[in-house]
Design a protein around this motif. Structure first.
Motif, PDB file in Angstrom:
ATOM      1  N   LEU A  25       0.821  -1.206   0.000  1.00  0.00           N
ATOM      2  CA  LEU A  25       0.000   0.000   0.000  1.00  0.00           C
ATOM      3  C   LEU A  25       0.857   1.259   0.000  1.00  0.00           C
ATOM      4  O   LEU A  25       0.579   2.221  -0.716  1.00  0.00           O
ATOM      5  N   LEU A  26       1.906   1.266   0.808  1.00  0.00           N
ATOM      6  CA  LEU A  26       2.776   2.442   0.875  1.00  0.00           C
ATOM      7  C   LEU A  26       3.534   2.658  -0.435  1.00  0.00           C
ATOM      8  O   LEU A  26       3.837   3.798  -0.786  1.00  0.00           O
ATOM      9  N   ASP A  27       3.832   1.594  -1.159  1.00  0.00           N
ATOM     10  CA  ASP A  27       4.505   1.731  -2.447  1.00  0.00           C
ATOM     11  C   ASP A  27       3.606   2.423  -3.479  1.00  0.00           C
ATOM     12  O   ASP A  27       4.100   3.015  -4.431  1.00  0.00           O
ATOM     13  N   GLN A  28       2.299   2.365  -3.293  1.00  0.00           N
ATOM     14  CA  GLN A  28       1.365   2.969  -4.234  1.00  0.00           C
ATOM     15  C   GLN A  28       1.084   4.439  -3.943  1.00  0.00           C
ATOM     16  O   GLN A  28       0.557   5.142  -4.801  1.00  0.00           O
ATOM     17  N   VAL A  29       1.445   4.927  -2.773  1.00  0.00           N
ATOM     18  CA  VAL A  29       1.123   6.302  -2.385  1.00  0.00           C
ATOM     19  C   VAL A  29       1.712   7.339  -3.347  1.00  0.00           C
ATOM     20  O   VAL A  29       0.993   8.257  -3.761  1.00  0.00           O
ATOM     21  N   PRO A  30       2.989   7.259  -3.758  1.00  0.00           N
ATOM     22  CA  PRO A  30       3.507   8.281  -4.681  1.00  0.00           C
ATOM     23  C   PRO A  30       2.746   8.331  -6.008  1.00  0.00           C
ATOM     24  O   PRO A  30       2.492   9.416  -6.542  1.00  0.00           O
ATOM     25  N   ASP A  31       2.369   7.177  -6.538  1.00  0.00           N
ATOM     26  CA  ASP A  31       1.616   7.148  -7.792  1.00  0.00           C
ATOM     27  C   ASP A  31       0.238   7.783  -7.628  1.00  0.00           C
ATOM     28  O   ASP A  31      -0.249   8.486  -8.516  1.00  0.00           O
ATOM     29  N   ILE A  32      -0.386   7.528  -6.503  1.00  0.00           N
ATOM     30  CA  ILE A  32      -1.708   8.105  -6.242  1.00  0.00           C
ATOM     31  C   ILE A  32      -1.601   9.620  -6.125  1.00  0.00           C
ATOM     32  O   ILE A  32      -2.428  10.359  -6.681  1.00  0.00           O
ATOM     33  N   ALA A  33      -0.585  10.110  -5.429  1.00  0.00           N
ATOM     34  CA  ALA A  33      -0.396  11.553  -5.281  1.00  0.00           C
ATOM     35  C   ALA A  33      -0.138  12.194  -6.642  1.00  0.00           C
ATOM     36  O   ALA A  33      -0.688  13.258  -6.946  1.00  0.00           O
TER      37      ALA A  33
END
Length: 54
Positions: A25-33
């Motif tokens: 989940l934390l690996d996806q945070v930059p892409d979501i931002a």
């Protein structure tokens, strides 16, 4: 004694799975931002800046 070992192994397995999921989940945070900022710029009809953004 055997049940204590089984409980420890079970708890370790659960902890490993939880850590794996949290890392994913934390690996996806930059892409979501990044997607969020692109969507805001598209709504405002702004051009991308020079910072290498698409």
């Amino acid at each position: 004694m055997d049940s204590a070992v089984i409980w420890i192994l079970g708890a370790s397995g659960v902890l490993a799975v939880v850590l794996f999921v949290v890392k994913g989940l934390l690996d996806q945070v930059p892409d979501i931002a990044e997607s969020w900022h692109r969507a805001k710029r598209a709504i405002r009809n702004e051009e991308p800046t020079d910072r290498g953004e698409v």
